[in-house]
Structures are given as C-alpha cells and as structure tokens.
Design a protein around this motif. Structure first.
Motif, PDB file in Angstrom:
ATOM      1  N   HIS A 252      34.288  66.356  41.156  1.00  0.00           N
ATOM      2  CA  HIS A 252      35.453  67.188  40.832  1.00  0.00           C
ATOM      3  C   HIS A 252      36.642  66.819  41.725  1.00  0.00           C
TER       4      HIS A 252
ATOM      5  N   TRP B 254      37.685  67.250  34.991  1.00  0.00           N
ATOM      6  CA  TRP B 254      36.233  67.086  35.078  1.00  0.00           C
ATOM      7  C   TRP B 254      35.574  68.414  34.778  1.00  0.00           C
ATOM      8  N   THR B 255      34.424  68.392  34.137  1.00  0.00           N
ATOM      9  CA  THR B 255      33.710  69.621  33.799  1.00  0.00           C
ATOM     10  C   THR B 255      32.272  69.519  34.297  1.00  0.00           C
ATOM     11  N   ASP B 256      31.604  70.647  34.393  1.00  0.00           N
ATOM     12  CA  ASP B 256      30.195  70.633  34.779  1.00  0.00           C
ATOM     13  C   ASP B 256      29.340  69.950  33.715  1.00  0.00           C
TER      14      ASP B 256
END
Length: 228
Positions: A29, A39-41
């Motif tokens: 991140h 950015w994502t999980d």
C-alpha cells in the motif's frame, strides 16, 4: 519409530511460521501510494504465496509503480525486514512444532518465496539449528506454485517427498507442495484454501504434533487418503 516414518517437516514462512502478511500488505500500500497509484486488499491477497518477482510485476501493472520488478522487491523487503526487527508475529503452535521436531530428530526445512535476507531475519530469532536446511525464492528458478522449491528441500535433506509433510497457508503454496508429492497440510490464514481429495486442512499448527504427522505419512504409504 517416528523418525523412520516421517522423513521431514517442511515449513512455509509468511503466514505459516510468522504472520507477516500484514507487513507485506502495508508495504505494498505504501509503495503504490508513493507513486500515486491505487492498491486494494483484493490486489494484495492475489499475491499471497507468489514468487516475489511475480508479485512485483503485478504491482507494476496494477499499482502503476514505474520501477523495475527487482527494485520493487528490494523496496518491499526493506520495509518488511524493518517491521520484523521491531516485532516478529509468530503463528500459533509454529515454534512449538519446530521444537518438537528437533526433540524427535526429524529434519526440518524452511521453504519460502521470500528472499534469503528476509528469511535470515526470521531464523535469527529462533534457536540455532532450528531448520536443517532453507530454500528461498532467490535460490530457485521457478517459484511456487511450481514444485521446484519443495523438491529442492527434499533432495537436500535426502528424503522422498512422500515421506515429508509440508505446512502451507496459501493455495499457491499448497499447489507447490502437492505437485512435489509431499503430504500437505493447509492452514488457511490470509486467504481461503478449498478442500480437495487427499488435502488435509487444519485451523492452526497448535492442532498438529509430530505423532500426527508421522501417522499421515504412514497413511499415505498405505495408499489411504487423510482428508480431514
């Protein structure tokens, strides 16, 4: 008796031995944000268990980070190693199982796609000789899910994969160990792992001991399945 039936125990590192996945995700991140990307999980979870260069290429593409993959890997390693040196989050039962293997004379291997300099930061916080051998992502030509890393560990230890038990927390790692021919225990953590014929699922390494691992190997030799 255990020693003659159980050839070796092979530990994945991130998510299995230590709960470092949150460190990796935070580093991803931060790196993506530094270059203005998003950015994502979900993106982060797609990288769990992958070879680092594969993950770096994914970050370049999806996070729009204009750095060579090798540089991305080193940036991530710097961040996660710094976190590890501040606090190392051991997974439940991991150190206890390592100690039990040592007491029973069962060889052990660390089989990780992280690089050696990161693995050393973890190993240095264990008793000397905790692992008989170490196989890291920068020591193999093909990362997980390819079976090379597990086959290398077994060859180095001089054991047949069918007599070795691999402990993994990701679908990628499980695929690697199974393809190598190891008895494989999946301990899902950051991402789910589907049930499959011959695949053993556990909630925690605290639920595992050397006697159970030896019985799983004996069951494999008898031609049975140990799905549970």
């Amino acid at each position: 008796m255990t020693r003659t039936t159980l050839g070796a125990v092979l530990f994945d590192m991130d998510g299995t031995l230590v709960d470092t996945e949150p460190y990796w995700i935070a580093a991803e991140h931060a790196l993506v944000a530094e270059y203005g990307g998003r950015w994502t999980d979900d993106h982060a979870n797609n990288l769990v268990g992958n070879a680092l260069l594969v993950s770096a290429e994914y970050i370049r593409e999806h996070g729009q980070v204009p750095l060579p993959a090798e540089v991305i890997v080193e940036r991530l390693l710097d961040s996660v190693i710094a976190d590890i040196r501040r606090a190392i989050p051991w997974r439940p039962g991991a150190r206890e199982l390592l100690a039990e293997c040592a007491a029973a004379g069962v060889p052990t291997a660390l089989v990780t796609m992280s690089y050696l300099r990161f693995a050393r930061a973890v190993i240095d916080q264990l008793p000397p000789g905790a692992f008989t051998t170490v196989v890291t992502g920068d020591q193999v030509s093909r990362g997980k899910p390819d079976p090379e890393a597990y086959r290398t560990a077994c060859a180095t230890l001089g054991v047949e994969p069918a007599s070795a038990v691999a402990l993994e927390d990701s679908p990628t790692g499980v695929a690697s160990a199974e393809a190598a021919g190891c008895v494989t225990i999946a301990i899902p953590h950051q991402v789910p792992i589907a049930a499959a014929p011959g695949r053993i699922l556990r909630d925690s390494l605290a639920d595992v001991d050397v006697a159970q691992l030896a019985e799983l190997v004996r069951e494999r030799r008898r031609g049975g399945h140990a799905d549970r």
